[in-house]
Design a protein around this motif. Structure first.
Motif, PDB file in Angstrom:
ATOM      1  N   LEU A 150      45.733  69.646  31.059  1.00 59.49           N
ATOM      2  CA  LEU A 150      47.154  69.959  31.012  1.00 59.49           C
ATOM      3  C   LEU A 150      47.716  70.152  32.402  1.00 59.49           C
ATOM      4  CD1 LEU A 150      49.594  70.601  29.251  1.00 59.49           C
ATOM      5  CD2 LEU A 150      48.929  72.980  29.321  1.00 59.49           C
ATOM      6  N   ASP A 151      46.938  70.757  33.260  1.00 55.97           N
ATOM      7  CA  ASP A 151      47.388  71.003  34.620  1.00 55.97           C
ATOM      8  C   ASP A 151      47.768  69.694  35.293  1.00 55.97           C
ATOM      9  OD1 ASP A 151      46.134  72.158  37.715  1.00 55.97           O
ATOM     10  OD2 ASP A 151      47.855  72.942  36.633  1.00 55.97           O
ATOM     11  N   SER A 152      46.910  68.664  35.149  1.00 55.96           N
ATOM     12  CA  SER A 152      47.209  67.370  35.746  1.00 55.96           C
ATOM     13  C   SER A 152      48.360  66.707  35.030  1.00 55.96           C
ATOM     14  CB  SER A 152      45.999  66.446  35.660  1.00 55.96           C
ATOM     15  OG  SER A 152      44.880  67.096  36.158  1.00 55.96           O
ATOM     16  N   PHE A 153      48.459  66.939  33.746  1.00 54.91           N
ATOM     17  CA  PHE A 153      49.555  66.352  32.987  1.00 54.91           C
ATOM     18  C   PHE A 153      50.891  66.824  33.539  1.00 54.91           C
ATOM     19  CE2 PHE A 153      51.847  64.522  29.631  1.00 54.91           C
ATOM     20  CZ  PHE A 153      52.711  65.454  29.105  1.00 54.91           C
ATOM     21  N   ILE A 154      50.947  68.076  33.922  1.00 57.84           N
ATOM     22  CA  ILE A 154      52.197  68.586  34.468  1.00 57.84           C
ATOM     23  C   ILE A 154      52.438  68.028  35.849  1.00 57.84           C
ATOM     24  CG2 ILE A 154      53.403  70.667  35.208  1.00 57.84           C
ATOM     25  CD1 ILE A 154      52.959  70.399  32.198  1.00 57.84           C
ATOM     26  N   ILE A 172      49.445  80.586  30.064  1.00 58.15           N
ATOM     27  CA  ILE A 172      49.369  79.783  31.292  1.00 58.15           C
ATOM     28  C   ILE A 172      48.884  78.381  30.957  1.00 58.15           C
ATOM     29  CG2 ILE A 172      48.174  79.569  33.523  1.00 58.15           C
ATOM     30  CD1 ILE A 172      48.099  82.687  33.541  1.00 58.15           C
ATOM     31  N   GLN A 173      47.941  78.320  30.018  1.00 58.46           N
ATOM     32  CA  GLN A 173      47.342  77.020  29.667  1.00 58.46           C
ATOM     33  C   GLN A 173      48.332  76.132  28.925  1.00 58.46           C
ATOM     34  OE1 GLN A 173      43.450  77.094  27.561  1.00 58.46           O
ATOM     35  NE2 GLN A 173      44.414  75.678  26.139  1.00 58.46           N
ATOM     36  N   ASP A 174      49.121  76.723  28.025  1.00 57.91           N
ATOM     37  CA  ASP A 174      49.927  75.905  27.104  1.00 57.91           C
ATOM     38  C   ASP A 174      51.356  75.654  27.557  1.00 57.91           C
ATOM     39  OD1 ASP A 174      48.577  77.321  23.996  1.00 57.91           O
ATOM     40  OD2 ASP A 174      47.796  75.825  25.409  1.00 57.91           O
ATOM     41  N   MET A 175      51.880  76.534  28.420  1.00 57.56           N
ATOM     42  CA  MET A 175      53.326  76.488  28.617  1.00 57.56           C
ATOM     43  C   MET A 175      53.766  75.721  29.852  1.00 57.56           C
ATOM     44  SD  MET A 175      54.174  77.886  25.915  1.00 57.56           S
ATOM     45  CE  MET A 175      55.703  78.743  25.658  1.00 57.56           C
ATOM     46  N   ILE A 235      55.082  83.179  36.654  1.00 57.70           N
ATOM     47  CA  ILE A 235      54.475  83.796  35.453  1.00 57.70           C
ATOM     48  C   ILE A 235      54.724  85.290  35.472  1.00 57.70           C
ATOM     49  CG2 ILE A 235      52.283  84.291  34.283  1.00 57.70           C
ATOM     50  CD1 ILE A 235      51.346  81.536  35.488  1.00 57.70           C
ATOM     51  N   LYS A 236      54.473  85.922  36.600  1.00 57.20           N
ATOM     52  CA  LYS A 236      54.692  87.364  36.721  1.00 57.20           C
ATOM     53  C   LYS A 236      56.157  87.708  36.434  1.00 57.20           C
ATOM     54  CE  LYS A 236      55.483  89.351  40.604  1.00 57.20           C
ATOM     55  NZ  LYS A 236      55.374  89.717  42.040  1.00 57.20           N
ATOM     56  N   ALA A 241      56.982  85.524  20.785  1.00 53.69           N
ATOM     57  CA  ALA A 241      56.202  84.331  20.436  1.00 53.69           C
ATOM     58  C   ALA A 241      56.048  83.441  21.665  1.00 53.69           C
ATOM     59  CB  ALA A 241      56.885  83.559  19.302  1.00 53.69           C
ATOM     60  N   ASN A 242      57.148  83.263  22.380  1.00 52.70           N
ATOM     61  CA  ASN A 242      57.116  82.373  23.547  1.00 52.70           C
ATOM     62  C   ASN A 242      56.228  82.900  24.662  1.00 52.70           C
ATOM     63  OD1 ASN A 242      58.444  79.991  23.101  1.00 52.70           O
ATOM     64  ND2 ASN A 242      60.423  80.688  23.852  1.00 52.70           N
ATOM     65  N   LEU A 243      56.141  84.236  24.800  1.00 51.40           N
ATOM     66  CA  LEU A 243      55.339  84.817  25.878  1.00 51.40           C
ATOM     67  C   LEU A 243      53.944  85.208  25.404  1.00 51.40           C
ATOM     68  CD1 LEU A 243      56.421  85.480  28.886  1.00 51.40           C
ATOM     69  CD2 LEU A 243      58.135  84.828  27.233  1.00 51.40           C
ATOM     70  N   TYR A 244      53.603  84.778  24.184  1.00 50.05           N
ATOM     71  CA  TYR A 244      52.265  85.005  23.623  1.00 50.05           C
ATOM     72  C   TYR A 244      51.924  86.487  23.522  1.00 50.05           C
ATOM     73  CZ  TYR A 244      50.991  80.052  23.728  1.00 50.05           C
ATOM     74  OH  TYR A 244      50.923  78.705  23.500  1.00 50.05           O
TER      75      TYR A 244
END
Lengths: 513, 124
Positions: A372-376, B9-12, B20-21, B62-65
């Motif tokens: 995903l990181d590279s995708f972005i 962090i992984q999905d958004m 992020i902070k 929901a958006n901020l998990y």
């Protein structure tokens, strides 16, 4: 004076050469004036049109200067290349503009004059035809957009409502009836999609996404899709994917569509034996690869003389095939057009009773990585850089969405309620609207209804994607019924967000101005 | 909470630690106001007014998990939607609100702890 003309080889006037008859025939064609003058600047020949206009008498040998001033300068220039320019020829108290082409040879000058008024009229006619054609294309595009929306919306309701009904308590006979309604609705939905895709391809309004595709995963999905059908017909189904097929950048929906049509046909027309689907890398150069997809069956086949016919829309091999096997006759033409759109090729070999083999080759760009990181961060841009309007009242959600959309290279504007969304719609052009459902002052449903009502005035359909925190069916139904095209459930993952936006940008058939 | 933030962090698609902070601090500032409004005015709010606040809290959580707050807000939101024409003050709604407030306090502390230990900063 003689030095102005190209050097002669023999002192033979054109009108005395054996080619005279041919030349005179050619000179009489069309509506141009043709003149020849000799080294003494005397006009020795005019075609009929010029003779009539200038009252030419060859025995008089009038001076060319009577018609064209500065002829000597033009002939001097023509010694290297033919001269082409607009000139004015006097006619008594008036004058007329002509487009002159002059070429000198063998101590003579060939002069061709074309009425500039005729040329300008032709240009105007061509321009008018172009405007009419553009208008027709735009009308066709609008028709496609409207038909897509008008047909799919009630059909979505039929399919959605019948699915909701299956969750209620029903008698077995009632369940059967509902299942039939649902199945028929889905078949009709697929048929409408097929016809609309065909129309889009015909109108050159089909766009392609550019997102990473895992070919192995795609093949696995197709195997799962067709496994039951093959099993029922008791034919073997093989999927072979070459090792090390890289992830590529492409349109997974359209690639799947191409293969589904071909594989579906292979299974349909095979009653004994097998269908084999293979994919391999045909070439690999730097960051590009060409993939070759082969679908081979042991079915009924067809003769070589109908090979072209099967790619023609609405045609099947013969009427008996249509009666026995059904089908719209659009699957293969759509697949062929999609392959062409990808810059690929499709070929087929077959013989009656000996099956068929379809070979599709398509060039792709390699995907950098699958993380995903590279995708972005990938440098491959979205297919379309688009203007997105976000209507969301929560400030943190606004900031999050803005960051996500800017990371995806979209141009983002944000409003905080439905009323502002409607105002923005009126004042600016947006390619997609992302609409939160619950907002103060005016909610997303009301804003969408107003926008849809005003669409006729603005002559374009803007895709509206609902943002909802609810995964409930009735909430999703409410989104569709209000006129929204799609929905994303929170949390709004960036892959889902991009895929949904790209889908609707590609769906949009309204040409950008 | 740490696992949830990592999933975020992984999905958004937000990879800047600073962004992020700031997002999570904005979340805490915004939602603390919502929680305060709900807790202080619960006896005077109508079901409809309360539902709007809870729905807002649910969506941003929901958006901020922030899963615990999301689930607690979801339960209260569903309850309020089923009682929109009624008075908000009943045993069930009070219980659900208490659960929401407690969960919010717990998870906001966890968010602060995460950023304190990972990014050396904390909301005051």
């Amino acid at each position: 004076m003689n030095s102005l003309f190209t050097k002669k080889k023999k002192n033979i006037p054109l009108e005395q050469t054996p080619k005279l008859a041919t030349f005179q025939q050619l000179a009489e064609l069309g509506d141009t004036l043709v003149l020849i003058c000799n080294e003494h600047f005397e006009v020795t020949y005019m075609n009929s049109l010029a003779t009539s206009l200038f009252k030419f008498n060859s025995s008089d040998k009038p001076s060319i200067y009577q018609y064209i001033k500065d002829i000597d300068k033009l002939i001097r220039r023509a010694s290297t290349n033919p001269v082409k320019e607009a000139i004015v020829i006097p006619f008594g108290w008036t004058s007329k503009e002509y487009y002159l082409t002059l070429q000198s040879f063998e101590n003579q000058a060939l002069i061709v004059l074309k009425d500039l008024e005729v040329i300008n009229q032709l240009k105007q006619d061509v321009n008018n035809i172009k405007i009419t054609a553009e208008g027709t294309i735009k009308a066709k595009s609008m028709f496609l957009a409207n038909m897509s929306h008008e047909l799919r919306t009630p059909l979505n309701a039929i399919i959605g409502m019948s699915e909701l009904l299956t969750d209620t308590s029903l008698e077995p006979s009632q369940k059967d009836l509902i299942n039939n309604i649902n199945q028929s609705g889905n078949i009709l939905y697929d048929l409408i999609n097929t016809i609309l895709d065909f129309s889009k391809l015909e109108a050159n309004q089909m766009g392609l996404e550019a997102i990473p595709i895992n070919i192995n995963q795609l093949m696995s999905e197709l195997h799962t899709l067709f496994a039951h059908q093959a099993s029922v017909k008791k034919i073997d189904l093989y999927f072979e994917t070459e090792d090390h097929i890289p992830h590529i950048i492409g349109d997974p929906t359209r690639l799947r569509q191409i293969l589904v049509n071909i594989i579906g046909n292979a299974i349909k027309f095979t009653h004994i034996g097998s269908v084999k689907v293979q994919v391999k890398m045909k070439s690999f150069v730097q960051k590009n690869t060409t993939l070759e997809f082969t679908v081979e069956d042991t079915g009924i086949g067809f003769s070589s003389d109908v090979k072209e016919k099967i790619f023609m829309p609405f045609a099947q091999v013969d009427e008996s095939i249509t009666r026995q096997y059904g089908g719209t006759g659009l699957g293969l033409p759509i697949s062929k057009s999609l392959v062409d759109l990808h810059g690929g090729t499709m070929d087929v070999t077959s013989a009656i009773g000996k099956g068929a083999k379809f070979i599709i080759t398509i060039p792709f760009t390699l995907a950098p990585t699958t993380s995903l990181d590279s995708f972005i961060k990938q440098t491959v841009p979205n297919t379309v850089t688009a203007k997105i309007l976000v209507a969301e009242d929560n400030q943190t959600n606004q900031k999050l969405l803005t960051m996500q959309l800017k990371n995806l290279n979209y141009d983002v504007s944000v409003v905080e309620n439905g009323q502002q969304a409607v105002e923005e719609y009126f004042e600016n052009d947006y390619d997609v609207i992302i609409m939160d459902c619950q907002m103060p002052i005016m909610d997303g449903f009301c804003a969408t209804l107003i926008i849809r009502q005003q669409e006729e005035l603005f002559d374009r359909h803007v895709p509206i994607i609902a943002l909802t925190a609810s995964a409930l069916k009735e909430d999703k139904e409410k989104c569709i019924e209000s006129g929204m095209d799609d929905f994303i459930t929170k949390p709004v993952k960036i892959e889902t967000l991009n895929k949904t936006i790209q889908h609707w940008l590609a769906q949009s058939t309204v040409p950008k101005e | 909470m740490e696992e949830n933030i990592k999933l975020f962090i992984q999905d958004m698609g937000i990879d800047s630690p600073e962004d992020i902070k700031n997002l999570y601090f904005d979340y805490l500032q915004e939602t603390s106001v919502i929680i305060e409004q709900l807790a202080s005015n619960f006896s005077t709010l109508t079901c409809s007014e309360a539902e709007k606040l809870v729905h807002n809290l649910k969506g941003v959580s929901a958006n901020l998990y922030v899963q615990g707050v999301y689930q607690a807000a979801l339960q209260l939101d569903d309850y309020l939607k089923g009682h929109l024409g009624e008075s908000i003050m009943d045993a069930n709604s009070c219980l659900l609100l208490k659960n929401l407030v407690n969960t919010y306090e717990k998870e906001s502390k966890e968010i602060n702890s995460y950023f304190e230990s990972n990014l050396n900063s904390k909301i005051g």
